[in-house]
Each structure stands twice: as C-alpha cells, then as structure tokens.
Design an enzyme around this catalytic site. Structure first.
Site, mmCIF file in Angstrom:
data_model
loop_
_atom_site.group_PDB
_atom_site.id
_atom_site.type_symbol
_atom_site.label_atom_id
_atom_site.label_comp_id
_atom_site.label_asym_id
_atom_site.label_seq_id
_atom_site.Cartn_x
_atom_site.Cartn_y
_atom_site.Cartn_z
ATOM 1 N N TYR A 1 -6.423 6.453 3.878
ATOM 2 C CA TYR A 1 -6.543 5.387 2.894
ATOM 3 C C TYR A 1 -5.809 4.124 3.356
ATOM 4 O O TYR A 1 -6.381 3.026 3.385
ATOM 5 C CB TYR A 1 -6.005 5.822 1.523
ATOM 6 C CG TYR A 1 -5.810 4.610 0.664
ATOM 7 C CD1 TYR A 1 -6.893 4.004 0.051
ATOM 8 C CD2 TYR A 1 -4.556 4.004 0.553
ATOM 9 C CE1 TYR A 1 -6.755 2.844 -0.666
ATOM 10 C CE2 TYR A 1 -4.399 2.837 -0.161
ATOM 11 C CZ TYR A 1 -5.498 2.262 -0.771
ATOM 12 O OH TYR A 1 -5.354 1.105 -1.456
ATOM 13 N N GLU B 1 0.818 -1.208 0.000
ATOM 14 C CA GLU B 1 0.000 0.000 0.000
ATOM 15 C C GLU B 1 0.852 1.258 0.000
ATOM 16 O O GLU B 1 0.533 2.238 -0.672
ATOM 17 C CB GLU B 1 -0.952 0.007 1.203
ATOM 18 C CG GLU B 1 -2.031 -1.071 1.158
ATOM 19 C CD GLU B 1 -2.929 -0.961 -0.060
ATOM 20 O OE1 GLU B 1 -2.979 0.099 -0.693
ATOM 21 O OE2 GLU B 1 -3.591 -1.970 -0.381
ATOM 22 N N CYS C 1 -25.965 4.234 -13.815
ATOM 23 C CA CYS C 1 -24.953 5.303 -13.737
ATOM 24 C C CYS C 1 -25.547 6.642 -14.168
ATOM 25 O O CYS C 1 -25.858 6.859 -15.338
ATOM 26 C CB CYS C 1 -23.748 4.949 -14.622
ATOM 27 S SG CYS C 1 -22.439 6.186 -14.556
ATOM 28 N N ASP D 1 -9.966 5.902 -2.313
ATOM 29 C CA ASP D 1 -8.819 6.354 -3.095
ATOM 30 C C ASP D 1 -9.311 6.983 -4.396
ATOM 31 O O ASP D 1 -10.506 7.195 -4.581
ATOM 32 C CB ASP D 1 -7.883 5.181 -3.380
ATOM 33 C CG ASP D 1 -8.460 4.265 -4.435
ATOM 34 O OD1 ASP D 1 -9.703 4.206 -4.555
ATOM 35 O OD2 ASP D 1 -7.683 3.611 -5.146
#
Length: 357
Positions: free
Chosen positions: A117, A34, A205, A135
């Site tokens: 995050y 990460e 969407c 993120d």
DNA sequence: GACACGTGGCT
DNA sequence: TAGCCAAGTGT
C-alpha cells in the site's frame, strides 16, 4: 480513460477534504503521513503528523533523531513497530539513497515499514507513477460496486482487487485517482451507514441492486481474543534527589516493545493482588522486607486487536532499595521524569489517574 | 498463510 | 456491551 475514473476524479475535485499532506509532493512528507495513517484514523493521526513534520522537517533530521524521543512522539498512536521501521528507513534513505526517496515502486517496497500500500501511495502521490493503492477503502468500494465476494484478507482477494484497480486507474492522473477512490470510500462508501442515496455510482452498484451493500467486503473470520492478567507493582522509594519509581524498558517479543513500564507479573487467570505482589517481590529479590502498600487499583481493562489486557496496579512504598536483582536492567526514574518516558496508553491512563503525570 | 501488532470511535 | 473497523506491515 474509463468513465468511472472520470466521474470519481470530478467528484474528488469538488468534495475533497483539505488535508496538510495533500498540499505537498515531497515524498518524505507523503511517506510520513502514510506511515502514520496505517490502520489509523485521520483524526487520530493528524496532530502526530503535524508534530513530526515540525520537529523533523527533513529525512536527515529524522535519521539523526534519538529513538526514545521518536517513541515518545509516537506515544498513543499504537503499532509502535512503525516508529522503529520509520527510523530505519530514514537512515537508509540518507545513507543509500543520497537523502532522496526513490521514484520506483520496487525500491520503495524494499524499505522497512513500506509495504504494498505505502509503496503505491508514495509512487503515485509523490512521483505520479500509475500504481493503484489498495487499502481498506478501495476494497470496500470495489467489492460493493462489483459485488465481489472474494475475501479481502486472502492473497487471492488482494490479487483480484489489485487487478481491478490497475485497470480502473489506467490513463487517469494517478495521484488524483488514488486519493479520490480512498476519499470516496471514507466519506460515502463507509463501512456502516454508507450514504447510498447520495452516491454518484448508485446506478452501477451491483451490491446496491442486490440490497446487500453492508455485507461487503467479505472477510474471513479472525481468531479469538486472548485474555491476559497483568499485575504491575509500582515500587516507590526515596533517595537524596526525592521520590523515584522502578521502571523497565520492555524488550521481550511482546506487545509494547521498547515502551517503558513497571515491574510486572503475569497470570493466565484472575489472581489475588497480594499473591501477585509476593511473587514479584521474590522474583526481583527485593531484600527490603519493609514496605507499605499505598494503593491497589481496580481492574483496568485494555482492549487490543488480539488480546484483552486486565491490569491491576499495586503501588508500594519501600524505605530503602537495597538489592534489586532483576534479570534485566531496572531503572530508577525520578517521579518528575516519568513523563519523559514513552509508555503504553494503559500505563498513561493509570499514571494520569494517580496524578503522577 | 496465519498471526501479531495499539488505539479510539462507533454501533 | 462487545465487536467491528481504520490510508497495513513484518515474520
């Protein structure tokens, strides 16, 4: 269990890429991946991850590592502060946490280099804690799906998206949900040329319905890029052990801190190389009056996020180094040892062009 | 809250 | 080409 999460996870199970950190629950390795992947593409970070895991298979090994070696391994990845924070956290884990990463979001958050995050990522991926990661991918997917115009680079935006993500993740397996959402953003809901036609969420969407997919996520504009003009002087000389160069470790509060480079004068405008050379020689009080200019490079343009570096390299040879009086320590580095020092990409490029490494 | 901090790929 | 963007964090 929301419908969105169910479809998403099903999609992920079928379409996920096979990445090395996905086959482990070791919080150390997940943390390593990460940190390396912060603001960094997978293709760029993958080999760094593999090298770090191999060289430092445990947090104890990393905690005991030499700083210059870690920086050397980090060379080329950028955001070098990450390397410092990583070593700091490795030591803290060994010293204060008995070598084990805490299974607690807030404790993770307290560690250097671990922000919102990364704390959420470790908590969910290693410990199955239900905390959503937010993120760049998540911002993008959710902003499009719900046509949210709140700028993502504001605290209001971060809050809003985190709330939505927390609702969406609830009652789903946290690790799968989080990775699925990021993977979907990376593979389909891309910043440019998103694969809307193939998108499994196209019907729901809102951005697609409004035909404004590309205008999401909304971001506040950022500032201008500052131009800087660097004039590096490579001072080469000889002693009993052969040819060497003068190098310095960058220690100012500036870019490339803790990386090595060469004596440098900076101007705010383009300047004659000879002017720069004379200024630098005066500054370091190089007494030897006899030098010969070996080479003056073309301009190297190096783009950073907030600056554009324009660098000219002036290579000189000095018969005898007598009395270097720099305000800070200058190293005499043997030509063959240059490669051992962590340097910026700019310096690396120049050294490669000069066949010095 | 605004800004600094790297590098490489893509358009 | 110049600008945008990538599994963000620290100050």
């Amino acid at each position: 269990m929301g419908r969105f999460g169910r479809i998403l996870i099903k999609w992920y199970d079928k379409n996920k890429r096979n990445l090395p950190w996905r086959s482990t629950r070791d919080p150390y390795k997940i943390w390593l991946s990460e940190v390396i992947l912060q603001q960094t593409r997978i293709e760029q970070g993958l080999n760094y991850y593999l090298r770090f895991v191999k060289r430092f298979p445990t947090v104890e090994k990393l905690a005991a590592a030499d700083s210059d070696e870690v920086y050397k391994m980090w060379q080329g990845l950028g955001y070098y502060n990450r390397a410092d924070n990583m070593m700091d956290t490795a030591k803290t884990i060994v010293k204060d946490f008995n070598g084990r990463f805490p299974a607690d979001y807030n404790k993770l958050l307290s560690l250097k280099g671990i922000g919102n995050y990364t704390a959420a990522a470790i908590a969910s991926l290693a410990f199955n804690i239900s905390k959503p990661v937010v993120d760049g991918n998540v911002f993008r997917v959710l902003s499009r799906l719900f046509a949210i115009k709140t700028p993502i680079n504001t605290s209001a935006g971060k809050k809003e998206f985190e709330l939505i993500a927390s609702k969406l993740i609830s009652n789903h397996p946290p690790a799968e949900f989080n990775q699925a959402l990021m993977e979907f953003g990376a593979l389909y809901c891309k910043p440019k040329n998103p694969d809307c036609e193939k998108c499994i969420f196209i019907k729901g969407c809102i951005a697609w319905q409004k035909k404004e997919v590309i205008s999401y996520p909304v971001k506040l504009p950022k500032r201008n890029i500052k131009k800087r003009f660097f004039y590096y002087v490579l001072i080469e000389s000889n002693n009993g052990d052969g040819s060497f160069f003068l190098m310095k470790k960058r220690d100012k509060n500036d870019i490339w801190k803790k990386l090595y480079d060469f004596p440098l004068v900076e101007f705010s405008n383009k300047t004659e190389p000879h002017t720069a050379l004379n200024k630098l020689l005066a500054e370091i009080n190089l007494k030897s009056s006899k030098y010969r200019i070996v080479d003056i490079s073309d301009n190297y343009q190096h783009q950073l996020t907030h600056q554009q570096i324009n660098a000219v390299f002036i290579r000189i040879f000095v018969n005898k180094i007598e009395n270097i009086e720099a305000e800070n320590s200058i190293l005499l580095v043997n030509k063959n040892d240059i490669t051992n020092y962590p340097v910026s990409r700019l310096i690396e490029r120049y050294l490669q062009d000069q066949k010095l490494i």
